[in-house]
Write a protein that holds these residues in place. Structure first.
Motif, mmCIF file in Angstrom:
data_model
loop_
_atom_site.group_PDB
_atom_site.id
_atom_site.type_symbol
_atom_site.label_atom_id
_atom_site.label_comp_id
_atom_site.label_asym_id
_atom_site.label_seq_id
_atom_site.Cartn_x
_atom_site.Cartn_y
_atom_site.Cartn_z
ATOM 1 N N ALA A 1 0.840 -1.199 0.000
ATOM 2 C CA ALA A 1 0.000 0.000 0.000
ATOM 3 C C ALA A 1 0.874 1.247 0.000
ATOM 4 C CB ALA A 1 -0.921 0.002 1.218
ATOM 5 N N THR A 2 0.216 2.411 -0.070
ATOM 6 C CA THR A 2 0.959 3.659 0.055
ATOM 7 C C THR A 2 1.273 3.922 1.531
ATOM 8 O OG1 THR A 2 -0.973 5.101 0.366
ATOM 9 C CG2 THR A 2 -0.330 4.589 -1.912
ATOM 10 N N GLU B 1 0.880 6.732 2.985
ATOM 11 C CA GLU B 1 -0.131 7.617 3.554
ATOM 12 C C GLU B 1 -1.413 6.873 3.906
ATOM 13 O OE1 GLU B 1 1.253 10.920 4.200
ATOM 14 O OE2 GLU B 1 2.692 9.343 3.715
ATOM 15 N N ASP B 2 -1.713 5.788 3.195
ATOM 16 C CA ASP B 2 -2.870 4.968 3.554
ATOM 17 C C ASP B 2 -2.564 4.076 4.758
ATOM 18 O OD1 ASP B 2 -4.517 5.965 1.589
ATOM 19 O OD2 ASP B 2 -4.050 4.377 0.144
ATOM 20 N N THR B 3 -1.291 3.706 4.914
ATOM 21 C CA THR B 3 -0.903 2.794 5.992
ATOM 22 C C THR B 3 -0.772 3.528 7.321
ATOM 23 O OG1 THR B 3 0.301 1.454 4.379
ATOM 24 C CG2 THR B 3 0.797 1.080 6.716
#
Length: 286
Positions: A194-195, A197-199
């Motif tokens: 994932a990115t 920033e999403d994590t």
């Protein structure tokens, strides 16, 4: 006295030299993953320009005397990206280029994570994320106490900055005023699956480093001239450690790998390897 015009010519030639070395590192890292049937090509490709800049444009190192007391130190905190690291070390002369063909093979010195007991040029074992920066801070503190002339560089992943140990080390480095320490963040925005920033969001990343007492520069991590300028050591020591946030692209230079979290791990097929080589070669000639 060297003229400003000649300085510009030298800088241009040096940047071209670094760019060519980064191209070579990318090709070798992909070939190594292909042969071994495993690897981390996405991060190898995003870090190639940074490693090429350090090994072929910035660091004071001598492969003939890898343990020289006055050498600059480099710590690969994102220790899983050994395809790029081993390629840089081999091309710099720390061990034969031919040994790259043994990557991840039984009995090889080229493990999935770097081991200082096996390879010259490796300052510390890394792999478990969050360990490299703390070790680099310790090396820099030792240099500060000894009034040594060497500089310490450490390359971290951006997902790695979600580890608490990284910020403990950053806080201590700021407290000690470690002007002999430079951290480079491979800011490709992706981690496993994932990115970032999403994590666990990292932004505003530059402000976080400044809050811990660091100088901060943000650069294009695929521009050798910008990297050379950011990583050059000033004649007078800085009073604070420096963080260079290098904005990069995971899988840089290979269209089907770029910005794809799935290529954190991955093995290119024969056809994919041929396509990757063609694209990388075309980019170098552009």
């Amino acid at each position: 006295m060297v003229s400003r015009e000649n300085d510009t010519i030298l800088s241009t030639e040096q940047a071209a030299h670094v760019r060519a070395r980064a191209h070579w590192i990318r090709r070798q890292a992909l070939l190594m993953a292909h042969r071994a049937g495993q690897g981390h090509p996405g991060g190898d490709l995003s870090a190639a320009d940074i490693l090429a800049t350090l090994y072929f444009g910035v660091m004071r190192i001598d492969p003939a005397t890898p343990d020289a007391p006055g050498r600059d130190r480099f710590v690969m905190s994102k220790g899983h990206c050994t395809g790029a690291l081993y390629s840089a070390l081999a091309r710099a002369g720390f061990f034969p280029v031919e040994e790259l063909t043994t990557y991840l093979q039984p009995g090889s010195r080229l493990n999935g994570h770097p081991n200082r007991a096996y390879l010259p040029g490796v300052e510390t074992n890394t792999g478990p994320l969050g360990h490299g920066l703390p070790v680099a801070v310790g090396i820099a503190v030792a240099g500060q106490i000894d009034a040594a002339d060497y500089h310490v560089f450490v390359l971290t992943g951006d997902g790695e900055l979600q580890e608490g140990s990284m910020w403990e080390a950053a806080m201590f480095a700021g407290h000690r005023g470690l002007g002999n320490l430079t951290a480079i963040v491979d800011r490709n925005g992706l981690q496993q699956g994932a990115t970032t920033e999403d994590t666990n969001a990292l932004e505003p990343l530059a402000d976080k480093w400044r809050a811990f007492g660091w100088e901060v520069m943000e650069v294009d991590g695929h521009d050798p001239a910008a990297l050379l300028s950011a990583l050059a050591i000033p004649a007078e020591r800085r009073a604070r450690p420096l963080c260079v946030i290098a904005r990069t692209t995971k899988g840089k230079g290979v269209s089907f790998m770029e910005n794809q979290a799935g290529w954190h791990h991955g093995v290119p097929s024969d056809a994919q390897l041929a396509q990757a080589f063609a694209e990388l070669d075309a980019e170098l000639q552009a």
